[in-house]
Motif scaffolding. Sequence first.
Motif, PDB file in Angstrom:
ATOM      1  N   GLU A  53      10.820 -14.068   5.294  1.00 52.17           N
ATOM      2  CA  GLU A  53      10.579 -13.871   3.866  1.00 52.17           C
ATOM      3  C   GLU A  53       9.575 -14.906   3.353  1.00 52.17           C
ATOM      4  OE1 GLU A  53      10.454 -12.239   0.513  1.00 52.17           O
ATOM      5  OE2 GLU A  53      12.209 -11.488   1.574  1.00 52.17           O
ATOM      6  N   VAL A  54       8.744 -14.510   2.392  1.00 52.13           N
ATOM      7  CA  VAL A  54       7.827 -15.434   1.722  1.00 52.13           C
ATOM      8  C   VAL A  54       8.027 -15.283   0.217  1.00 52.13           C
ATOM      9  CG1 VAL A  54       5.422 -16.089   1.312  1.00 52.13           C
ATOM     10  CG2 VAL A  54       6.123 -15.282   3.569  1.00 52.13           C
ATOM     11  N   ASN A  55       8.298 -16.403  -0.453  1.00 49.63           N
ATOM     12  CA  ASN A  55       8.573 -16.361  -1.890  1.00 49.63           C
ATOM     13  C   ASN A  55       7.262 -16.438  -2.668  1.00 49.63           C
ATOM     14  OD1 ASN A  55      11.396 -16.393  -1.384  1.00 49.63           O
ATOM     15  ND2 ASN A  55      11.286 -18.593  -1.042  1.00 49.63           N
ATOM     16  N   THR A  56       6.717 -15.272  -2.978  1.00 44.94           N
ATOM     17  CA  THR A  56       5.412 -15.195  -3.628  1.00 44.94           C
ATOM     18  C   THR A  56       5.557 -15.152  -5.151  1.00 44.94           C
ATOM     19  OG1 THR A  56       5.493 -12.790  -3.394  1.00 44.94           O
ATOM     20  CG2 THR A  56       4.368 -14.028  -1.662  1.00 44.94           C
ATOM     21  N   ARG A  57       4.447 -15.332  -5.820  1.00 46.79           N
ATOM     22  CA  ARG A  57       4.458 -15.298  -7.279  1.00 46.79           C
ATOM     23  C   ARG A  57       4.798 -13.899  -7.791  1.00 46.79           C
ATOM     24  NH1 ARG A  57       2.139 -18.326 -11.451  1.00 46.79           N
ATOM     25  NH2 ARG A  57       1.117 -19.736  -9.978  1.00 46.79           N
ATOM     26  N   ASN A  58       4.262 -12.884  -7.108  1.00 40.25           N
ATOM     27  CA  ASN A  58       4.491 -11.516  -7.549  1.00 40.25           C
ATOM     28  C   ASN A  58       4.533 -10.583  -6.349  1.00 40.25           C
ATOM     29  OD1 ASN A  58       1.845 -11.552  -6.763  1.00 40.25           O
ATOM     30  ND2 ASN A  58       1.007 -10.738  -8.658  1.00 40.25           N
ATOM     31  N   ASN A  59       4.929  -9.360  -6.589  1.00 39.63           N
ATOM     32  CA  ASN A  59       4.968  -8.342  -5.556  1.00 39.63           C
ATOM     33  C   ASN A  59       4.395  -7.065  -6.151  1.00 39.63           C
ATOM     34  OD1 ASN A  59       5.473  -6.911  -3.213  1.00 39.63           O
ATOM     35  ND2 ASN A  59       7.626  -6.533  -3.703  1.00 39.63           N
ATOM     36  N   VAL A  60       3.201  -6.705  -5.730  1.00 37.15           N
ATOM     37  CA  VAL A  60       2.516  -5.538  -6.288  1.00 37.15           C
ATOM     38  C   VAL A  60       3.009  -4.298  -5.556  1.00 37.15           C
ATOM     39  CG1 VAL A  60       0.297  -4.452  -6.747  1.00 37.15           C
ATOM     40  CG2 VAL A  60       0.497  -6.955  -6.811  1.00 37.15           C
ATOM     41  N   SER A  61       3.751  -3.470  -6.247  1.00 34.11           N
ATOM     42  CA  SER A  61       4.270  -2.246  -5.644  1.00 34.11           C
ATOM     43  C   SER A  61       3.157  -1.215  -5.489  1.00 34.11           C
ATOM     44  CB  SER A  61       5.394  -1.667  -6.498  1.00 34.11           C
ATOM     45  OG  SER A  61       4.862  -1.137  -7.708  1.00 34.11           O
ATOM     46  N   ILE A  62       3.446  -0.191  -4.731  1.00 33.23           N
ATOM     47  CA  ILE A  62       2.466   0.888  -4.564  1.00 33.23           C
ATOM     48  C   ILE A  62       2.230   1.586  -5.902  1.00 33.23           C
ATOM     49  CG2 ILE A  62       2.152   3.171  -3.506  1.00 33.23           C
ATOM     50  CD1 ILE A  62       3.413   1.982  -0.960  1.00 33.23           C
ATOM     51  N   CYS A  63       3.267   1.707  -6.698  1.00 33.49           N
ATOM     52  CA  CYS A  63       3.102   2.285  -8.038  1.00 33.49           C
ATOM     53  C   CYS A  63       2.153   1.425  -8.874  1.00 33.49           C
ATOM     54  CB  CYS A  63       4.463   2.392  -8.721  1.00 33.49           C
ATOM     55  SG  CYS A  63       4.418   3.158 -10.359  1.00 33.49           S
ATOM     56  N   ASP A  64       2.354   0.105  -8.853  1.00 31.25           N
ATOM     57  CA  ASP A  64       1.470  -0.805  -9.597  1.00 31.25           C
ATOM     58  C   ASP A  64       0.026  -0.666  -9.120  1.00 31.25           C
ATOM     59  OD1 ASP A  64       3.667  -1.874 -10.931  1.00 31.25           O
ATOM     60  OD2 ASP A  64       3.942  -3.481  -9.469  1.00 31.25           O
ATOM     61  N   GLY A  65      -0.156  -0.635  -7.807  1.00 29.46           N
ATOM     62  CA  GLY A  65      -1.502  -0.571  -7.251  1.00 29.46           C
ATOM     63  C   GLY A  65      -2.230   0.708  -7.613  1.00 29.46           C
ATOM     64  N   LEU A  66      -1.521   1.830  -7.568  1.00 27.99           N
ATOM     65  CA  LEU A  66      -2.161   3.107  -7.910  1.00 27.99           C
ATOM     66  C   LEU A  66      -2.519   3.155  -9.393  1.00 27.99           C
ATOM     67  CD1 LEU A  66       0.038   5.568  -5.802  1.00 27.99           C
ATOM     68  CD2 LEU A  66      -2.294   4.801  -5.321  1.00 27.99           C
TER      69      LEU A  66
END
Length: 857
Positions: A66-79
């Motif tokens: 696991e990597v604790n990132t600032r955000n997680n861009v979902s496929i919905c967000d990207g589209l």
Amino acid sequence: MDFLAKTTDSVTEMEIRHSNTVRELASECMVLLENDGTLPVRNPGRIALFGNGARHTVKGGGGSGEVNTRNNVSICDGLEDAGFEIASKGWLDRYDDIFNTSLKVYIDKVESIAKERGVPATSVYFEMAFEAPKMPLITEDDYSEALCDTAVFVISRDSTEGRDRTPTKGDYYLTDEENANIDFLTHHFDKTIVLLNVGGVIDMSQLKHRLGINAILLVGQVGNLTGYIVADCITGKTNPSGKLVDTWAKTYEDYPCANEFSSLDGDTDDEFYREGIYVGYRYFDSFGIVPLYPFGYGKSYTTFSNEVLSVTQEGTDIKIWVRVTNTGTEFAGKQVIQIYFSAPEGHIDRPYQELAGYAKTDLIYPGESVNVEVSFTIENFCCFDDNYPAKVIPEGDYIIRVGTSSRETKIEAVVTVPETVIKEKFDRILEDDARYLFEDMRNPGTGKAIHSAVDEAQLASCERRFTLDLYHIRRSIIRYRGVSETHLDEREKEVLTLGSVIGRNAGIAEFIAQFSLEELSELIVGNYIKEGFEDIVFSSAMHVPGAAAETTSLFESRRRIPPLVMADGPAGLRLQPHFKATKNGDLLRGGEIFGLINNPFPEDTPEDAIDYYQYCTMIPVATALASSWNLDLVEQLGRLVGEEMEEFGVHLWLAPGMNIHRNPLCGRNFEYYSEDPLVTGLCAAADTKGVQSIDGKGVTIKHFACNNQEDNRMFSNSHVSVRALRDMYLRGFEIAVKLAQPFCVMASYNLLNGIHTANNYELLQNVLRDEWDYEGAVMTDWFSSFEDVEFLGYDEKNLKYPPAFSRLCVYAGCDMQMPGCAKNAKDIVTAVHTGRLTLSDVQTAAMNVVRLIMKCL
């Protein structure tokens, strides 16, 4: 304590730069499996988006990966960011409600069990991972809401360390709901695109030939920007150029020993590698089994042709020049040229073919051509011969095949080895107990017979034939290390420090000779978990909160030996993104994150506490990295991780993982590269070179060796023939060590032929150091030599094998026991006093730790 973390949560220049790098490169990790021209969608418009990974996109595997990132861009967000209008928000909202309710129930259950057992929640999290809930069925009302002609369905799967996958619906197989929903889409929409947000192989038999599916893209798990990267591929901004690094079978039962893997046969104590060297394409190609998608396969938005220009020998290398032409008219793209060889028949059993080398082109525009060189060492023809025992290159004709997948090649040359070369002569080591001996599978010749007509025709027309010059091939007889020397303090009146060694005023042996036995034992055992922080056992570093562990700080003042900080991987750094400390630098409780476990800051946190932030970048998981078939890309992303290590004060990255994908159900396959040892070794070497190009930063290749299952991982005994060990499971590690000299090697949890790898002298000293000339240090995996098995979630009464022994770690050449406990150090001292361990063995381990620390300064 001084922290390198930022005191503001503003996005840094490094975050922006690294995010842009990952977004630019990661499309090369995606594999286009099917496409009738539907992709790319060049004019974003209204689309219907469904599936468990649409909004809950899996960025990577769980556990230490696991990597604790600032955000997680979902496929919905990207589209949406790419200009698409999502026309299925009603269905997505319904699934969100189901998902969030299930997640709350799961977290409450984990915390309740942890409290009942009196163990950290992270321990329960490892054994009981969160499973995505069943999705709702798509209805006619959802279709009426959509009012569009294109649907996208995202299939996600999450896996984690500590637990293997299963051949069940919702894991390897599609769920009933997924099948029903895909059927609905193919019957209602003009175009249906399926995205596979998975870290490993799933059953594709119901998708590949299903009418109405127009495109299938293996997205993989490419980090926290997955949504943007997918959108770039779907719109044609980038052209996916990945190739499979595993064989995708028509049915799970097509894999060798499929129903004997891990817990499927009811026995997790003993795992028998009966398939021997016949893993992945070696098995499918040799036994004549047709895969659904072969190793090395992958489509593009364009088409290519290739022409072999030359095959020559230069020194100990074979070099092949290939002209690759983009025969398409619209899209630029990249192609991968793969070289396989078929070895001559003889007394040593060999697969139908084996990968010898590969290279990826630069971007080729329509109508243009490039010449690409694929070079590989003649030593890739080697195999283990148990008669000597030795690594040998058998005499005879080697058929060279050039192509773009394991099932799409052409014979382009025949090279002759005029006499058998005994490359390296070994002692007879690594053998299993006679009680467990078995016969490995052997090549039945079925695959060769199936391909005989084509092979014979190509051989008849093949004009490139020459005999290899073997003069420059190095031959050796391995000399194994004898008894080590005990070092005595001959400078009693002078207190030596690490600076004395660095300044060349003293040697490492002189320095270590001044340490008492008790001090030496502390030096080679990790820094103990601090009181009050017991529930963050997998993130116990104090100098860089969230990092996995660190070496002792006991000698920082008198001996000037700083602690080394180690952070988990392998898809970036797993650090605590937000922590608090007093003005004096004392770390405060709270803010710890491990997977889905999040400890809030307590109410009594001082008002004047200082907030610190350390946001890291997540790169594609190892399987996705390897799928790029681009070693420069892997090295570039390795360097990115090295830069973040430098930014936050991490010395050692506990990655890359490089165990072979023996079976698709291994829960940790996402952390590992491939079913092929050459791909595995070359990728690990590239990753290592990237990280270690940053001064003072090092990697820890793992898990050495045969950590190919997760169920009962700490007490499972892997029974493997010496042939399979040397030609399959150790070969990748050998390549990485010889090409890149990683700072560290991590022993695996499991036993290997009856001995815990951390206690295995033949593995750690004879093979790793004596045969491969390894120069670095070796560490245990976490808690390998920890005797409190109940703390680790095991019932001692049910264990067939004991834990690894602390004293045997030292004897075998395992220099550091991590994360460390007082009993580890005490056991070492006791063992020396009772004559069960020598002082020289303890000193040798300590010298390796000091050498490692010096590399990291």
